[in-house]
Scaffold this active site. Structure first.
Site, PDB file in Angstrom:
ATOM      1  N   ARG A  61       0.886  -1.165   0.000  1.00 48.04           N
ATOM      2  CA  ARG A  61       0.000   0.000   0.000  1.00 48.04           C
ATOM      3  C   ARG A  61       0.921   1.210   0.000  1.00 48.04           C
ATOM      4  O   ARG A  61       1.951   1.217   0.642  1.00 48.04           O
ATOM      5  CB  ARG A  61      -0.887  -0.006   1.244  1.00 48.04           C
ATOM      6  CG  ARG A  61      -1.704  -1.274   1.319  1.00 48.04           C
ATOM      7  CD  ARG A  61      -2.772  -1.194   2.400  1.00 48.04           C
ATOM      8  NE  ARG A  61      -3.459  -2.496   2.511  1.00 48.04           N
ATOM      9  CZ  ARG A  61      -4.546  -2.819   1.825  1.00 48.04           C
ATOM     10  NH1 ARG A  61      -5.087  -1.966   0.982  1.00 48.04           N
ATOM     11  NH2 ARG A  61      -5.101  -3.997   1.973  1.00 48.04           N
ATOM     12  N   CYS A  62       0.553   2.241  -0.729  1.00 44.79           N
ATOM     13  CA  CYS A  62       1.489   3.355  -0.884  1.00 44.79           C
ATOM     14  C   CYS A  62       0.791   4.690  -0.639  1.00 44.79           C
ATOM     15  O   CYS A  62      -0.075   5.096  -1.404  1.00 44.79           O
ATOM     16  CB  CYS A  62       2.080   3.307  -2.295  1.00 44.79           C
ATOM     17  SG  CYS A  62       3.129   4.708  -2.654  1.00 44.79           S
ATOM     18  N   SER A  94      -6.425   0.103  -5.933  1.00 42.70           N
ATOM     19  CA  SER A  94      -5.306   0.185  -6.890  1.00 42.70           C
ATOM     20  C   SER A  94      -5.802   0.628  -8.252  1.00 42.70           C
ATOM     21  O   SER A  94      -5.149   1.389  -8.961  1.00 42.70           O
ATOM     22  CB  SER A  94      -4.636  -1.175  -7.058  1.00 42.70           C
ATOM     23  OG  SER A  94      -4.602  -1.865  -5.844  1.00 42.70           O
ATOM     24  N   SER A 137      -8.543  -9.894  -5.931  1.00 46.80           N
ATOM     25  CA  SER A 137      -8.929  -9.680  -4.535  1.00 46.80           C
ATOM     26  C   SER A 137      -9.717 -10.906  -4.150  1.00 46.80           C
ATOM     27  O   SER A 137     -10.539 -11.379  -4.920  1.00 46.80           O
ATOM     28  CB  SER A 137      -9.805  -8.440  -4.390  1.00 46.80           C
ATOM     29  OG  SER A 137     -11.143  -8.744  -4.688  1.00 46.80           O
ATOM     30  N   ASP A 139     -11.994 -11.322  -1.974  1.00 49.43           N
ATOM     31  CA  ASP A 139     -13.392 -11.148  -1.541  1.00 49.43           C
ATOM     32  C   ASP A 139     -14.367 -11.238  -2.699  1.00 49.43           C
ATOM     33  O   ASP A 139     -15.566 -11.286  -2.481  1.00 49.43           O
ATOM     34  CB  ASP A 139     -13.632  -9.760  -0.916  1.00 49.43           C
ATOM     35  CG  ASP A 139     -12.638  -9.454   0.170  1.00 49.43           C
ATOM     36  OD1 ASP A 139     -11.971 -10.391   0.600  1.00 49.43           O
ATOM     37  OD2 ASP A 139     -12.533  -8.291   0.577  1.00 49.43           O
ATOM     38  N   VAL A 272      -5.015 -17.449   6.591  1.00 45.82           N
ATOM     39  CA  VAL A 272      -4.926 -18.755   5.926  1.00 45.82           C
ATOM     40  C   VAL A 272      -5.541 -18.647   4.531  1.00 45.82           C
ATOM     41  O   VAL A 272      -5.077 -19.241   3.565  1.00 45.82           O
ATOM     42  CB  VAL A 272      -5.728 -19.807   6.739  1.00 45.82           C
ATOM     43  CG1 VAL A 272      -5.903 -21.083   5.936  1.00 45.82           C
ATOM     44  CG2 VAL A 272      -4.997 -20.097   8.032  1.00 45.82           C
ATOM     45  N   ASN A 506     -16.825 -34.023 -21.688  1.00 44.52           N
ATOM     46  CA  ASN A 506     -16.970 -34.354 -23.116  1.00 44.52           C
ATOM     47  C   ASN A 506     -18.429 -34.389 -23.539  1.00 44.52           C
ATOM     48  O   ASN A 506     -18.800 -35.141 -24.434  1.00 44.52           O
ATOM     49  CB  ASN A 506     -16.324 -35.716 -23.389  1.00 44.52           C
ATOM     50  CG  ASN A 506     -16.994 -36.830 -22.575  1.00 44.52           C
ATOM     51  OD1 ASN A 506     -17.571 -36.588 -21.525  1.00 44.52           O
ATOM     52  ND2 ASN A 506     -16.926 -38.059 -23.072  1.00 44.52           N
ATOM     53  N   GLY A 548      -9.640 -38.931 -19.802  1.00 45.38           N
ATOM     54  CA  GLY A 548     -10.481 -38.087 -20.648  1.00 45.38           C
ATOM     55  C   GLY A 548     -11.071 -38.824 -21.835  1.00 45.38           C
ATOM     56  O   GLY A 548     -11.758 -38.234 -22.650  1.00 45.38           O
TER      57      GLY A 548
END
Length: 756
Positions: A61-62, A94, A137, A139, A272, A506, A548
């Site tokens: 973060r800036c 951002s 993100s 969320d 986590v 398939n 497959g």
């Protein structure tokens, strides 16, 4: 989480189209500080990045970038290197910052010119700044995108924890309260509640009605009476009640202990959820979006707005960045003003679908509240087992009961049906089914054609008025056989619908099928481990055989997610010259710092070029340069606990299929019985690009290659050039499928009908 797949794709696609690509380390801070924070990226610098969580280039973060001075410094650093295209991966903060930077760009250049820091030529050659955003993100709180990068991986972490808790709780009667991330957005909480069949969920968008305390406790004690040993309550960080007061895990625990005296534990998942290895879905999403971002930058001009690339359904799209940001801010505003229904609507269709499905499945109504339809509906699994089948059965049974039908479960597919292995199944019988792998009903590959009379007889005995078949290619062929026999057997003149569930993906008429996401995760996990086994030994090539049938989906998409060098499939013919070119490609690769290779081969891609043949060819041709190992992944691709994606996909698709059955039953009920022989009452429910669609199986016949059991036209073949580019092959990339710029659509409230 897993922004790395996107970073890797942007770098490689950028280099591929001939651009110079730079890393800006530590986010905007690095852009302001300049110096070593801005480094040119090479092909090799993004190797082995796919299986790493977090972000390799760092993000910070800036505060400085929020000031005019900071942005002036950043502009100077970019101009010195001739950088005029930015790809920003981050949340709405951002992206809003990036847009402001773009709007100020020409002003900033003029200031730098006045201060004598740059010359006229620098101003004219860097006159426009282009920006493309990708939403990273966990969320999933960004409007306009169905899934943001990182959400699926976070769900994997949450579900792993819930599954672990469920096993401990089988032995003790307990109530667990889990807090998951999401300060402003309940997406993670909602979807994980759906995926584990939680008893109760608290999210910011849906504050419970007053008196919820009593309702919840009543529901928990009912579940105990139903012999459910375990209660799970999921809480989003930002959960509130209807008076904007926070609902915390501890206050829920105190409530349960006070009212019910249940042993209650609180688990706070915290960071986590941000960690761990990225899931297959996120790696593919990241890779597709990264390539899409580079294409969007190449096509950008002075008058195109800054855009974000995202996925809607299965379709890449581009949306104006500011429209998305405004929409996201409107959600917050609606929530602050307690207009919760409005907030849910603004969140978009994916969120709304999840919410309505959760409401449908989690609250058991009393028999007196249910409509009584007097219809009987049978559910069966057909084909090979696929993870997520049980979630689909649970969902179908509960939705069916809610709609007033009597639900019947058939064991062992059409074979069991013919033998009369059929009995009524109740709400409580499917509790805890979402997280179980395989097929609890039992499934067989047997087709109905030879047993039509017996199946018809069973349908008559049990008075079955509709069929829901959940399964693979045999389920599709079976439905074709039943609907073709309608003239002969009136018992089959009832609504029938199929939901695709097979690891192979398939099935004609659907882009995705239940079970293939779990299989892809099994493939990528194994490939990660195999790649890691070579980190000590240099110069090794692994040849891995995937399942497959004749369908190359698992091999191709697994290869994209695992970072394979080559993937051999049946749909794209190859000969000895191709094999030679691939070996040569790997020989060149071994001269770089990346000294290992990964080759995937679909089990039926070619009857003569077997896995052994390819292994021997590579071993001989690579002698002295690299050595080879081979692995056949086998049935581990069919097993295991279903991934969050498959649980929710299964749940939502089956619920939708059940609602279709109710409609079809009402329409075909005449003169005291159900009768329909219309083509469109024998359907397959599939995902096509953006929408879930019901398609008559008779019409899908044309689209099917029955000999090889695959659709004639498969969307994922468009991902193959992408995989080749990311593996450094020269190939032509078809941009016809690239996203077009669209506008963020608003979902209108139901009651608002504009005048025509």
């Amino acid at each position: 989480v897993s922004m790395n797949a996107a970073v890797r794709a942007v770098v490689r696609m950028g280099i591929y189209v001939g651009a110079k690509v730079y890393f800006i380390h530590e986010g905007y801070q690095g852009m302001v500080d300049g110096g070593d924070n801005i480094k040119e990226a090479t092909w090799e610098s993004v190797s082995s990045m796919l299986q790493v969580g977090g972000t390799v280039i760092g993000s910070a973060r800036c505060k400085e970038f929020r000031t005019h001075e900071g942005r002036l410094k950043a502009a100077h650093n970019l101009v010195q290197r001739g950088i005029t295209n930015l790809c920003v991966i981050g949340g709405d903060g951002s992206l809003t910052g990036a847009n402001l930077f773009r709007e100020e760009w020409s002003g900033l250049l003029n200031e730098l010119l006045e201060q004598g820091l740059i010359n006229e030529e620098a101003v004219s050659s860097n006159s426009v700044l282009h920006i493309v955003g990708m939403v990273g993100s966990i969320d999933n709180d960004f409007c306009g995108t169905d899934m943001t990068i990182g959400t699926d991986s976070a769900l994997h972490r949450i579900i792993e924890v819930v599954d672990a808790i469920m096993t401990t709780a089988q032995s003790h009667q307990r109530t667990f309260v889990l807090e998951v991330m999401g300060r402003h957005c309940g997406y993670l909480a909602l979807v994980s509640a759906l995926a584990c069949g939680a008893d109760w969920v608290f999210i910011p968008e849906m504050p419970p009605d007053d008196g919820w305390e009593d309702n919840m406790c009543q529901k928990l004690s009912e579940n105990r009476a139903d012999k459910k040993r375990l209660n799970i309550i999921i809480v989003a960080e930002g959960a509130i009640d209807s008076h904007n007061k926070a609902i915390t895990p501890d206050c829920i625990k105190d409530l349960v202990v006070r009212c019910l005296g249940f042993d209650t534990r609180v688990t706070i998942l915290g960071h986590v959820q941000r960690g761990g290895t990225p899931s297959a879905f996120d790696r593919i999403l990241g890779s597709r979006m990264g390539v899409e971002a580079v294409l969007a930058l190449l096509e950008a001009s002075t008058d195109t707005p800054a855009c974000v690339v995202s996925l809607v359904g299965n379709q890449a799209v581009r949306l104006p960045l500011m429209e998305c940001v405004q929409m996201t801010q409107e959600v917050q505003k609606a929530m602050d003003e307690k207009k919760f229904d409005e907030a849910v609507r603004l969140r978009g269709r994916s969120f709304e679908n999840n919410l309505s499905t959760y409401r449908l499945l989690s609250y058991r109504k009393l028999d007196s509240e249910l409509p009584n339809s007097s219809f009987n509906v049978a559910v069966l699994n057909v084909g090979a087992p696929a993870a997520g089948m049980n979630a689909a059965v649970r969902s179908a049974v509960r939705v069916g009961i809610t709609e007033g039908h009597k639900m019947f479960a058939v064991n062992d597919g059409f074979e069991g049906f013919a033998k009369g292995q059929i009995k009524e199944i109740k709400w409580g019988d499917v509790g805890g089914w979402t997280g179980q792998g395989g097929s609890l009903l039992g499934t067989k590959r047997t087709l109905p054609a030879k047993r039509l009379a017996k199946i018809a007889e069973q349908m008559r005995i049990h008075n079955i008025n509709a069929l829901l078949v959940i399964g693979g290619f045999e389920a599709y062929v079976g439905l074709l056989e039943l609907s073709s026999a309608r003239d002969e057997y009136p018992e089959f003149c009832v609504p029938m619908v199929m939901v695709p569930a097979t690891v192979s993906n398939n099935i004609p008429g659907s882009d995705l099928s239940i079970g293939s996401d779990t299989a892809l995760n099994a493939i990528t996990d194994t490939c990660d481990r195999i790649k890691q086994s070579a980190s000590g030994t240099k110069r090794r090539v692994f040849i891995i055989e995937t399942m497959g049938g004749y369908c190359g989906y698992l091999a191709t998409v697994g290869g994209l997610a695992a970072g394979a060098d080559t993937v051999y499939i049946y749909e794209e013919a190859f000969d000895i010259r191709d094999l030679q070119a691939n070996v040569e490609h790997l020989t060149q690769k071994m001269k770089t710092t990346i000294q290992r290779g990964l080759v995937l081969r679909n089990e039926n891609c070619n009857e003569n070029f077997t896995t052994d043949f390819i292994y021997q060819l590579y071993s001989e041709e690579g002698r002295g340069v690299f050595d080879c190992r081979k692995n056949i992944l086998g049935h581990m691709q069919q097993g295991g606990a279903p991934s969050p994606f498959d649980r929710n996909f299964g749940t939502k698709v089956a619920a939708k299929a059940m609602q279709w059955i109710t409609r079809a039953l009402k329409e075909s009920y005449k003169g005291g019985k159900v009768f329909t022989n219309a083509e469109d009452t024998a359907c397959l429910l599939g995902m096509r690009r953006r929408a879930m669609v019901f398609q008559p199986v008779a019409q899908l016949r044309e689209e099917t290659d029955f000999e090889h059991r695959i659709p004639k036209d498969q969307w994922w073949l468009k991902l193959r050039p992408l995989m080749k580019i990311l593996a450094k092959y020269k190939t032509s990339y078809d941009v016809s499928d690239a996203g077009q710029l669209e506008h963020v659509t608003r979902v209108r409230p139901k009651d608002f009908q504009p005048s025509v």
